[in-house]
Every structure is written in C-alpha cells, then in structure tokens.
Design a protein around this motif. Structure first.
Motif, PDB file in Angstrom:
ATOM      1  N   ILE A   1       1.414  -4.358   4.832  1.00 45.18           N
ATOM      2  CA  ILE A   1       2.403  -5.424   4.948  1.00 45.18           C
ATOM      3  C   ILE A   1       1.845  -6.501   5.875  1.00 45.18           C
ATOM      4  CG2 ILE A   1       4.698  -6.066   5.787  1.00 45.18           C
ATOM      5  CD1 ILE A   1       5.656  -3.314   4.934  1.00 45.18           C
ATOM      6  N   ILE A   2       1.748  -7.707   5.321  1.00 46.47           N
ATOM      7  CA  ILE A   2       1.246  -8.843   6.087  1.00 46.47           C
ATOM      8  C   ILE A   2       2.438  -9.667   6.552  1.00 46.47           C
ATOM      9  CG2 ILE A   2      -0.312 -10.825   6.078  1.00 46.47           C
ATOM     10  CD1 ILE A   2      -1.563  -9.598   3.529  1.00 46.47           C
ATOM     11  N   LYS A   3       2.417 -10.014   7.813  1.00 45.37           N
ATOM     12  CA  LYS A   3       3.470 -10.851   8.371  1.00 45.37           C
ATOM     13  C   LYS A   3       2.874 -12.200   8.741  1.00 45.37           C
ATOM     14  CE  LYS A   3       6.785 -11.101  12.226  1.00 45.37           C
ATOM     15  NZ  LYS A   3       7.212 -10.451  13.483  1.00 45.37           N
ATOM     16  N   LYS A   4       3.439 -13.265   8.189  1.00 51.93           N
ATOM     17  CA  LYS A   4       2.984 -14.631   8.462  1.00 51.93           C
ATOM     18  C   LYS A   4       4.050 -15.323   9.292  1.00 51.93           C
ATOM     19  CE  LYS A   4       2.303 -19.019   6.042  1.00 51.93           C
ATOM     20  NZ  LYS A   4       2.316 -19.683   4.723  1.00 51.93           N
ATOM     21  N   GLY A   5       3.674 -15.724  10.503  1.00 50.20           N
ATOM     22  CA  GLY A   5       4.654 -16.310  11.404  1.00 50.20           C
ATOM     23  C   GLY A   5       5.683 -15.274  11.820  1.00 50.20           C
ATOM     24  N   LYS A   6       6.922 -15.728  12.024  1.00 55.06           N
ATOM     25  CA  LYS A   6       7.957 -14.807  12.489  1.00 55.06           C
ATOM     26  C   LYS A   6       8.822 -14.258  11.363  1.00 55.06           C
ATOM     27  CE  LYS A   6       8.470 -16.993  17.052  1.00 55.06           C
ATOM     28  NZ  LYS A   6       9.405 -17.677  17.982  1.00 55.06           N
ATOM     29  N   LYS A   7       8.801 -14.916  10.201  1.00 57.14           N
ATOM     30  CA  LYS A   7       9.834 -14.590   9.216  1.00 57.14           C
ATOM     31  C   LYS A   7       9.337 -14.299   7.815  1.00 57.14           C
ATOM     32  CE  LYS A   7      13.175 -17.525  11.661  1.00 57.14           C
ATOM     33  NZ  LYS A   7      14.050 -18.705  11.579  1.00 57.14           N
ATOM     34  N   VAL A   8       8.029 -14.450   7.561  1.00 56.07           N
ATOM     35  CA  VAL A   8       7.528 -14.261   6.199  1.00 56.07           C
ATOM     36  C   VAL A   8       6.759 -12.945   6.106  1.00 56.07           C
ATOM     37  CG1 VAL A   8       6.058 -15.188   4.389  1.00 56.07           C
ATOM     38  CG2 VAL A   8       7.376 -16.745   5.838  1.00 56.07           C
ATOM     39  N   PHE A   9       7.223 -12.055   5.233  1.00 55.93           N
ATOM     40  CA  PHE A   9       6.595 -10.750   5.038  1.00 55.93           C
ATOM     41  C   PHE A   9       6.130 -10.644   3.582  1.00 55.93           C
ATOM     42  CE2 PHE A   9       9.485 -10.316   8.537  1.00 55.93           C
ATOM     43  CZ  PHE A   9       8.893  -9.426   9.407  1.00 55.93           C
ATOM     44  N   HIS A  10       5.022  -9.935   3.375  1.00 53.57           N
ATOM     45  CA  HIS A  10       4.514  -9.748   2.021  1.00 53.57           C
ATOM     46  C   HIS A  10       3.816  -8.386   1.947  1.00 53.57           C
ATOM     47  CE1 HIS A  10       3.508 -11.723  -1.871  1.00 53.57           C
ATOM     48  NE2 HIS A  10       2.645 -10.722  -1.928  1.00 53.57           N
ATOM     49  N   LYS A  11       4.078  -7.677   0.854  1.00 51.98           N
ATOM     50  CA  LYS A  11       3.465  -6.348   0.662  1.00 51.98           C
ATOM     51  C   LYS A  11       2.341  -6.470  -0.348  1.00 51.98           C
ATOM     52  CE  LYS A  11       5.965  -3.158  -1.372  1.00 51.98           C
ATOM     53  NZ  LYS A  11       6.961  -2.074  -1.564  1.00 51.98           N
ATOM     54  N   ALA A  12       1.161  -6.005   0.037  1.00 45.32           N
ATOM     55  CA  ALA A  12       0.000  -5.976  -0.857  1.00 45.32           C
ATOM     56  C   ALA A  12      -0.277  -4.518  -1.202  1.00 45.32           C
ATOM     57  CB  ALA A  12      -1.217  -6.601  -0.183  1.00 45.32           C
ATOM     58  N   CYS A  13      -0.206  -4.200  -2.496  1.00 45.26           N
ATOM     59  CA  CYS A  13      -0.349  -2.806  -2.946  1.00 45.26           C
ATOM     60  C   CYS A  13      -1.708  -2.588  -3.611  1.00 45.26           C
ATOM     61  CB  CYS A  13       0.742  -2.455  -3.951  1.00 45.26           C
ATOM     62  SG  CYS A  13       2.402  -2.569  -3.263  1.00 45.26           S
ATOM     63  N   LYS A  14      -2.251  -1.406  -3.407  1.00 47.04           N
ATOM     64  CA  LYS A  14      -3.529  -1.019  -4.030  1.00 47.04           C
ATOM     65  C   LYS A  14      -3.293   0.134  -5.001  1.00 47.04           C
ATOM     66  CE  LYS A  14      -8.306   0.210  -2.852  1.00 47.04           C
ATOM     67  NZ  LYS A  14      -8.475   1.227  -3.901  1.00 47.04           N
TER      68      LYS A  14
END
Length: 407
Positions: A394-407
């Motif tokens: 899970i990558i967090k960009k700034g304080k409020k943006v989250f994104h899940k990268a799956c393999k």
C-alpha cells in the motif's frame, strides 16, 4: 420557501434577464425550460452535475426540464473558455456520447410520463439549408455585437475559426426552435454561457415578438475562483469506469475547509437550514462536513451502496491505515518486474499516483511517500518479492491518497 427562493438562498443563481418575471413564473406557472449539453465526451463530468442539480430542483417544484443534447452544435464546437479549437469528432462519436449522456441523466431527472424530455439538436440543425438559415436567422445578428461577447473576444488574438464563429447562431436557433415546438420559455446554463443565452432570447423576440427568459447559475469554483472538478488524472467524471466511486468520494472528502459549505449548498439536496447551521463549524467538525458532502454527492452519482462502501473504505484508511477491498488498486503483471524487483518511482507511475518519474522523485525526496506505512525518502528505493509477500503493498501519497499495488 419557493424554488426561486431556494435557488437564491443556496447561491445557485448568478444572473437573470428579468428577475421579477422569472420569480413570478417559477412560483405561479409550470415553466418548460432547457439546458444544453454538447456531447464532447462519453461521460458527463462534475461541471454538468451542477446543471443536473438545478434541473432536479426545478423539476421537483413542478417545472418541466428539456435536456438538449448537442449532436448538432458539437459538430461546430463551443469556443467559450477555450484557447484553441476543440477536437473535431465524427457524427458516430457524437451520437455515442449523446447516448451515454442519456443514461447518466436518467439517474437524476425523471423522464417518465412526459415529466421531462431529452432532445438532440442535430435533428433540426443538420437539416438546415445554409442560404435559408443565413436569410432567416443570420440577418438578426450583428457581427459588431458578436465580437464583444467574451467567448469570441478572448479568442481573437489567437484566432477564431469561422466554424466556431457560427456557434452562437446555432445555439440561439435552438432556443427559437424549442420555443416554437415545445413552448420552451427559459434557457438555463453556466454563467460562462450568458452571452449565448442573451442572443437566443433576442432572436426569439425578433422572430416571434415574444419575451422569453434566461438564467445562469454559479460555476463550481473554489473560494479563489479556480474551477473545481479537475484531478491529477483529469476531469472528475460521473462514469465509474473513468473515475471510481472511491476516487470520486475522496475528491469531495478532500476539498478545502473554505469550500465545503459552498459545495454542500450548490450540489446536495440537504435542507438549506441544516447546511447553514454548519457554517459555524470548525476544526474536526469541518472534516465531518466534508464526509457528509462526499457521501451525499457520491450517493447521487453512484448510488447509496457504493457511497457507503467508499465511506467505509475512507474511514478505515484514515483511522487505521488498513487495507480495504474498495481501495483503488492496480494489478501488476510479471512484465512490470525486472528480476523480481520494481523501482518505487516506476511503481508510482504505473499506479498513476504520479504522471512521471520526475514528479515521483520530487515527491519522495520531499517526504510525501510511504510504503506500507513506512516513509520512504530514497528515490532509488526498490521493492522486492519480500515486500509483496502478503500479495500487495500500500502506497500512501501525501496525507490522504492511498493505493494498493497487487502482485
């Protein structure tokens, strides 16, 4: 409170041609009114959404909306707010876009039992005889006056094609045609359409000797006057395939403190008294107001179930930074890895968290990126199979943006 008073109290009305007569008509008659939507894309965006909100307010008050799909005017292109000519679309593309609009509009406007209509201006504009049109319509337009319109004046330095110069005539003719065929007596639109609306009113007066009306509504802007609805990924679309319900929710959840109350007034149907009571809120209360805004707007656009899912995902992330099934996700392919590894900058571009590696590098160096809740400041960071041991990061960009990268 009448619908006219409601629109004014919410700050939706920008300009009117005949305030007293419009107020009288909206309070004592059933008004047939229209708003035009040029079919320039295969989805409506949040700028259109505000127009749909106004249409719904008026329909709920007993008035009859006409949604005019610009299958004819889109062939020409509105120069308003443009620095160059719009991309020309084929008739097939325009008609496809119009059909997409129809489906989306049906979520907000009740078209059953003749309570509202959808029409396409290509049905009358594309069959016009050019010479007849010039003699019957063009003779009522002063080129000198047209050159003073903002939509034209702003383009003269860079160049305005003769094609686009005709747009005002065509939009004006729409009003005349709808008045003659449907008894349409009012045109509504964003405040940037004021000049075009005035020309349509004038054309009806000159041809029919009758008085019709125009009203524009406030553009959806920040307190600083910047148009809302633009994201790092582009426009804030109403189609969930172009903007997920979670991303849509997050946009409204992240509006500034200065803008949340205005957004609640303009694009939700919460009672105005309830919203005005929030004007004294501050601190954590404003975060609650943002959550209310995000839920209400997402519910209207994507339905209550998806709004509830987005709300749950957002709360889980903000309280515990935990994973959630509704988090924006990118599925990585084997080809994205080199010897089982992927660079963090490459991963941020792949997940569209950043448009370029250069921007991703700057963000990392500024301390704005975390991976699985651990801040990363080294742009050379490489993620290995061990990082993906649980199947994702899970990558967090700034304080409020989250994104899940799956393999």
């Amino acid at each position: 409170m009448t619908v006219f008073e409601e629109l004014k109290r919410r700050g939706l009305i920008a300009q009117m041609t005949h305030e007293d007569k419009i107020k009288e008509a909206l309070e004592n008659e059933q008004v047939t009114f229209y708003i035009g939507f040029d079919a320039t894309a295969d989805s409506l965006h949040v700028g259109h959404f505000l127009q749909l909100v106004v249409m719904r307010h008026l329909q709920l008050a007993g008035h009859k909306p006409v949604a005019l799909l610009g299958t004819g005017t889109t062939m020409v292109g509105d120069p308003t707010g443009r620095t160059d000519m719009r991309q020309m679309l084929t008739p097939e593309e325009i008609n496809h876009n119009a059909e997409c609009f129809k489906k989306q509009m049906s979520k907000f406007i009740d078209f059953s039992d003749d309570k509202a209509l959808i029409v396409k201006n290509g049905d009358w504009l594309l069959n016009l005889n050019y010479i007849d049109f010039l003699r019957d319509v063009g003779r009522y337009f002063s080129v000198n006056q047209m050159l003073t319109a903002e939509s034209v004046k702003n383009r003269l330095e860079r160049g305005l094609s003769f094609l686009e110069f005709n747009y005002m005539l065509m939009q004006s003719y729409d009003f005349l045609h709808l008045y003659q065929t449907m008894g349409c007596t009012m045109e509504l639109g964003g405040d940037d359409q004021w000049s075009n609306i005035l020309k349509g009113i004038d054309l009806v007066r000159r041809v029919e000797g009758e008085e019709v009306y125009g009203m524009t509504f406030t553009l959806l802007t920040t307190k600083e006057g910047k148009k809302m609805g633009k994201t790092a990924k582009g426009a804030l679309w109403l189609d969930e395939n172009k903007c997920s319900p979670y991303d849509f929710f997050q946009y409204w959840r992240n509006v500034s403190d200065d803008d949340v109350i205005n957004c609640l007034k303009l694009i939700t149907f919460l009672p105005i008294e309830e919203i005005e009571a929030m004007e004294s809120w501050e601190g954590s209360q404003l975060n609650k107001a943002k959550e209310i805004l995000a839920f209400e707007v997402t519910k209207m656009v994507h339905g209550e179930e998806k709004a509830t899912e987005a709300l749950g995902a957002a709360r889980a992330l903000f309280t515990a930074n935990s994973d959630d099934a509704n988090m924006p996700t990118t599925q990585l392919a084997d080809s994205d890895f080199n010897d089982g590894q992927i660079g963090l900058l490459d991963l941020m571009v792949k997940t569209k968290l950043c448009p370029s590696k250069g921007e991703a590098r700057r963000l990392v160096q500024q301390g704005g990126v975390s991976v699985d809740d651990v801040k990363v400041t080294d742009p050379a960071k490489v993620l290995t199979a061990q990082d993906f041991e649980k199947g994702h990061v899970i990558i967090k960009k700034g304080k409020k943006v989250f994104h899940k990268a799956c393999k």
